[in-house]
Design a protein around this motif. Structure first.
Motif, PDB file in Angstrom:
ATOM      1  N   TYR A 246      -6.319  -7.203  -5.895  1.00  0.00           N
ATOM      2  CA  TYR A 246      -6.452  -6.128  -6.798  1.00  0.00           C
ATOM      3  C   TYR A 246      -7.650  -6.688  -7.866  1.00  0.00           C
ATOM      4  O   TYR A 246      -8.202  -7.791  -7.908  1.00  0.00           O
ATOM      5  CB  TYR A 246      -5.156  -6.506  -7.570  1.00  0.00           C
TER       6      TYR A 246
ATOM      7  N   TYR B 280      -1.784  -8.348   1.705  1.00  0.00           N
ATOM      8  CA  TYR B 280      -2.205  -9.374   0.931  1.00  0.00           C
ATOM      9  C   TYR B 280      -1.058 -10.034   0.883  1.00  0.00           C
ATOM     10  O   TYR B 280       0.177  -9.905   0.624  1.00  0.00           O
ATOM     11  CB  TYR B 280      -2.679  -8.906  -0.110  1.00  0.00           C
TER      12      TYR B 280
ATOM     13  N   ARG C 200       2.565  -9.310   2.074  1.00  0.00           N
ATOM     14  CA  ARG C 200       3.206  -7.838   1.980  1.00  0.00           C
ATOM     15  C   ARG C 200       2.310  -6.952   2.881  1.00  0.00           C
ATOM     16  O   ARG C 200       1.101  -6.897   3.219  1.00  0.00           O
ATOM     17  CB  ARG C 200       2.821  -7.289   0.451  1.00  0.00           C
TER      18      ARG C 200
ATOM     19  N   HIS D 181      -0.134  -1.321   1.186  1.00  0.00           N
ATOM     20  CA  HIS D 181       0.569  -0.139   0.499  1.00  0.00           C
ATOM     21  C   HIS D 181      -0.388   0.202  -0.610  1.00  0.00           C
ATOM     22  O   HIS D 181      -1.375  -0.290  -1.248  1.00  0.00           O
ATOM     23  CB  HIS D 181       1.694  -0.678  -0.148  1.00  0.00           C
TER      24      HIS D 181
ATOM     25  N   HIS E 237       0.130   1.978  -4.711  1.00  0.00           N
ATOM     26  CA  HIS E 237       1.264   1.818  -5.552  1.00  0.00           C
ATOM     27  C   HIS E 237       1.003   3.319  -6.411  1.00  0.00           C
ATOM     28  O   HIS E 237      -0.084   3.840  -6.533  1.00  0.00           O
ATOM     29  CB  HIS E 237       0.915   0.892  -6.749  1.00  0.00           C
TER      30      HIS E 237
HETATM   31 FE    FE Z   1       0.506  -4.284  -4.350  1.00  0.00          FE
END
Ligand code: FE
Ligand code: BEZ
Length: 305
Positions: free
Chosen positions: A174, A208, A229, A232, A234
């Motif tokens: 991120y 990630y 994870r 995806h 969000h």
């Molecule tokens: Fe996430």
């Protein structure tokens, strides 16, 4: 209330009734209920597993450590709740699409599944126009076009709803974890048009690992669990008079769909990411609709300031 007529504890089991009686003066009825239930479960857990003094000390250290490790770049307290499945449990419990009993059932048919917020949402993402690309600066990756419609519980399109999207880069970071990305990269807020439709461009996200450099990473390693994870996007979808829908859409085919370390994946949240060749290059497409339920439009606090 006087406690003089309450017998003093004589066994481990007899502490709980005294604690519950002492807390029963709590004026706030919900706080009273929550604390009585939590304390009862904690006592039962300690009795059942026969927690030792050393284990109790270790648990206290873990709580201190996750608090102290929480700061501008990470929130280990939320991460701990995520890794125990608690954040996903609260999200599913509080969104009627996901369970089929009680009054919520009438709305349950059409509502979208919710998913945990995660630590990386930021308030005030850039306001974008339909079709804008949220891959800012020099973000490389397979181009992805995302579109869909936001509906109310009767299946009517909701115009002027806000679709706030954020996701990790194709290398799985991120922007607020990664100094090489532009501020607010891969984040944006879009409005639905008169037909309830939203549309934006970005790049395909990668899966990630959740942060493993803190006390929660130690817990994962002790449990021999992987931190990865599935890829995806969000979403936080909102409009006045409706409950804010916080959810995620996962890439179909990701190898970690059934082993998400934070238990966020439900079958309804696996998106259909289609990849086609356009002008000799790979281009991905995702179409995903959202169904809101009536309620108060309340936003969460950003987990990382
Ligand atoms: Fe996430
Ligand atoms: C996320 O989806 O961004 C996330 C959720 C839980 C822990 C770490 C990251």
């Amino acid at each position: 209330m006087s406690t003089s007529n309450i017998p003093l504890p004589t066994t481990p089991e007899s502490i709980l009734p005294l604690v519950i009686r002492t807390m029963s003066r709590t004026p706030d009825p919900r706080l009273r209920e929550l604390m009585a239930s939590l304390t009862s479960h904690l006592h039962a857990f300690i009795l059942e597993t026969e927690v030792t003094e050393a284990e109790f000390e270790r648990a206290v250290k873990f709580l201190i450590d996750i608090g102290q490790a929480t700061g501008e770049k990470t929130n280990e307290v939320i991460l701990a709740a995520d890794l125990l499945g608690v954040s996903s449990l609260v999200a599913l419990l509080n969104n009627p699409a996901n369970h089929s009993h009680g009054e919520a059932h009438a709305q349950a048919e059409a509502a979208s599944h919710a998913a945990l917020l995660g630590p990386f949402w930021r308030a005030n993402a850039p306001i974008c126009q339909a079709g804008d690309n949220i891959a800012r600066g020099n973000t490389q990756g397979i181009p992805l076009e995302v579109s869909g419609v936001v509906y109310d519980k009767q299946g009517r399109p909701l115009a002027d709803a806000t679709v706030d999207v954020w996701h990790a880069s194709p290398v799985g970071m991120y922007e607020n974890q990664d100094d090489t990305q532009e501020n607010m990269n891969l984040r944006g807020r879009f409005k639905t048009d008169a037909k309830g439709a939203y549309f934006f461009k970005t790049v395909r996200p990668a899966g990630y690992p959740v942060p493993t450099n803190g006390p929660c990473g130690d817990l994962l390693r002790a449990q021999v669990r992987h931190p990865n994870r599935p890829a995806h996007l969000h979403f936080m979808v909102s409009t006045p008079g409706h409950k804010v829908l916080i959810t995620q859409v996962f890439a179909d085919g990701d190898e970690n769909l059934t082993s998400d370390p934070v238990f966020g994946v439900t079958a309804a949240l696996v998106g259909n990411f289609e990849v086609r060749m356009v002008d000799g290059k790979q281009q991905a497409f995702l179409t995903h609709d959202f169904h809101l339920i009536e309620g108060e439009m309340t936003f969460p606090h950003p987990p990382i300031p």
